[in-house]
Design an enzyme around this catalytic site. Structure first.
Site, short mmCIF file in Angstrom:
data_model
loop_
_atom_site.label_atom_id
_atom_site.label_comp_id
_atom_site.label_asym_id
_atom_site.label_seq_id
_atom_site.Cartn_x
_atom_site.Cartn_y
_atom_site.Cartn_z
N GLY A 14 -17.71 -0.02 -2.08
CA GLY A 14 -16.67 0.71 -1.34
C GLY A 14 -16.50 0.34 0.11
O GLY A 14 -15.99 1.13 0.90
N ASN A 16 -14.40 -1.79 1.25
CA ASN A 16 -12.95 -1.84 1.51
C ASN A 16 -12.38 -0.44 1.65
O ASN A 16 -11.54 -0.18 2.52
CB ASN A 16 -12.24 -2.59 0.38
N LEU A 86 -12.59 -2.67 -11.28
CA LEU A 86 -12.80 -3.75 -12.25
C LEU A 86 -12.27 -3.48 -13.65
O LEU A 86 -12.36 -4.33 -14.52
CB LEU A 86 -14.31 -4.08 -12.31
N ASN A 103 -3.48 -3.93 -4.48
CA ASN A 103 -4.80 -4.48 -4.82
C ASN A 103 -5.22 -5.50 -3.78
O ASN A 103 -4.38 -6.17 -3.17
CB ASN A 103 -4.75 -5.15 -6.20
N HIS A 105 -7.62 -8.93 -3.36
CA HIS A 105 -8.35 -9.94 -4.14
C HIS A 105 -8.97 -10.93 -3.16
O HIS A 105 -8.31 -11.36 -2.20
CB HIS A 105 -7.39 -10.66 -5.10
N ASP A 146 -3.68 -9.97 -10.94
CA ASP A 146 -3.60 -10.62 -9.61
C ASP A 146 -2.29 -11.40 -9.45
O ASP A 146 -2.24 -12.43 -8.77
CB ASP A 146 -4.78 -11.59 -9.41
N GLU A 175 -11.20 -9.09 4.53
CA GLU A 175 -10.64 -8.02 3.68
C GLU A 175 -10.60 -6.69 4.44
O GLU A 175 -9.65 -5.92 4.30
CB GLU A 175 -11.49 -7.85 2.43
C1 GRF Z 1 -14.09 -7.07 -2.67
O1 GRF Z 1 -14.57 -8.37 -2.50
C2 GRF Z 1 -12.69 -7.11 -3.19
O2 GRF Z 1 -11.98 -8.25 -2.79
C3 GRF Z 1 -12.89 -7.19 -4.65
O3 GRF Z 1 -14.01 -6.36 -4.92
C4 GRF Z 1 -14.83 -6.32 -3.77
C5 GRF Z 1 -15.02 -4.87 -3.43
O4 GRF Z 1 -15.98 -4.73 -2.48
N1 GRF Z 1 -11.71 -6.71 -5.35
P1 GRF Z 1 -16.26 -3.23 -1.93
O5 GRF Z 1 -16.63 -2.38 -3.12
O6 GRF Z 1 -14.99 -2.77 -1.29
O7 GRF Z 1 -17.37 -3.41 -0.96
#
Ligand code: GRF
Length: 205
Positions: A14, A16, A86, A103, A105, A146, A175
Site C-alpha cells: 500500500g 501507492n 492483482l 491503475n 503500472h 494495462d 510511482e
Molecule cells: C506497485 O509497484 C505498482 O506499480 C504495482 O503494484 C505495486 C504496488 O505497490 N501495480 P504498493 O502496494 O503500492 O506498495
C-alpha cells in the site's frame, strides 16, 4: 467543489495508497478515500486505511466481481484507484465504471505489461531486455490488461548494474509522485478521454 469519493483496490503493502493519502492530507487533492478493498486479508494496505480511519474491507477473490461493485456503490464511490491490485476485474464492473478506474503500472506501457506482467516480473523483464529507460504509467482501465488510455508517464534511467530489485525501487519512487498527480488531475476535473488519448486541460489542448 464537492470532494470526489475515492475507492481504492489494493493487494500489497500500500505505498501507492499511502502516497495518495499523504497528498490528500496536504490538501493537494479535492477528494477523499472512503473505502479500501483488498483481495488479501494480510495486505498491509488495509492497515494503512485503518490508521486513517478509512473503511478497510477484505473481499475474498471469488467475490471480487460483483462484491467489489456492490461495496463501491454502497459507499457512493465516484472513482476507483487500483493501487497494486492483482485480481482481474469483472468485465461488467469495468463497463459500469468506464472512465472512472485508474491503475498504476510499473513500466512505460506498452512495454512490459499485460498478462503475467506484475510486481518484480516487470522489472526483471526490463533488466533482462537491456532497456536503458523504464518508468511508470498511470492509465484508465479498459476491458484489457494495462491497455486503457494513458494519463501520465514518467521515466527512470536503467543503469548497467541495475537489478530487478534496484529498478523496482527507482520506479516505485516515481510511482509515488505519478499516482497522486493523476488522482489530483481527475479530482479537479482536468482529464478528458478522447478515444485512446487523455487530454489534460491546461496542457495546450
Ligand atoms: C506497485 O509497484 C505498482 O506499480 C504495482 O503494484 C505495486 C504496488 O505497490 N501495480 P504498493 O502496494 O503500492 O506498495
Amino acid at each position: 467543489m464537492r470532494k470526489v469519493r475515492i475507492g481504492a483496490l489494493v493487494s500489497g503493502g500500500g505505498t501507492n495508497l499511502q502516497s495518495v493519502l499523504d497528498a490528500i492530507g496536504r490538501g493537494e487533492i479535492n477528494g477523499e478515500v472512503v473505502v479500501v478493498i483488498s483481495d488479501r486479508p494480510e495486505a498491509y494496505a488495509l492497515e494503512r486505511a485503518r490508521k486513517h480511519g478509512i473503511k478497510a474491507v477484505h473481499m475474498d477473490r471469488k467475490k471480487c466481481g460483483t462484491g467489489i461493485q456492490a461495496e463501491l456503490e454502497g459507499m457512493q464511490v465516484d472513482v476507483v484507484v487500483l493501487a497494486g491490485f492483482l485480481t482481474i476485474l469483472d468485465r461488467d464492473f469495468v463497463k459500469a465504471y468506464e472512465g472512472r478506474i485508474i491503475n498504476i503500472h510499473p513500466s512505460l506501457i506498452p512495454a512490459f505489461c499485460g498478462k503475467g506482467f506484475y510486481g518484480e516480473k516487470v522489472h526483471r523483464a526490463a533488466v533482462e531486455y537491456g532497456v536503458k529507460v523504464s518508468g511508470a504509467t498511470v492509465h484508465f482501465v479498459d476491458e484489457g490488461t494495462d491497455s486503457g488510455p494513458i494519463i501520465l508517464q514518467a521515466a527512470v534511467a536503467v543503469a548497467g548494474d541495475d537489478t530487478a530489485e534496484t529498478l523496482a525501487a527507482k520506479v516505485l519512487e516515481i510511482e509515488h509522485k505519478l499516482l497522486p498527480e493523476a488522482v489530483r488531475l481527475y479530482c479537479s476535473g482536468s482529464l478528458r478521454i478522447e478515444g485512446r488519448i487523455v487530454r489534460i486541460s491546461g496542457e495546450g489542448c
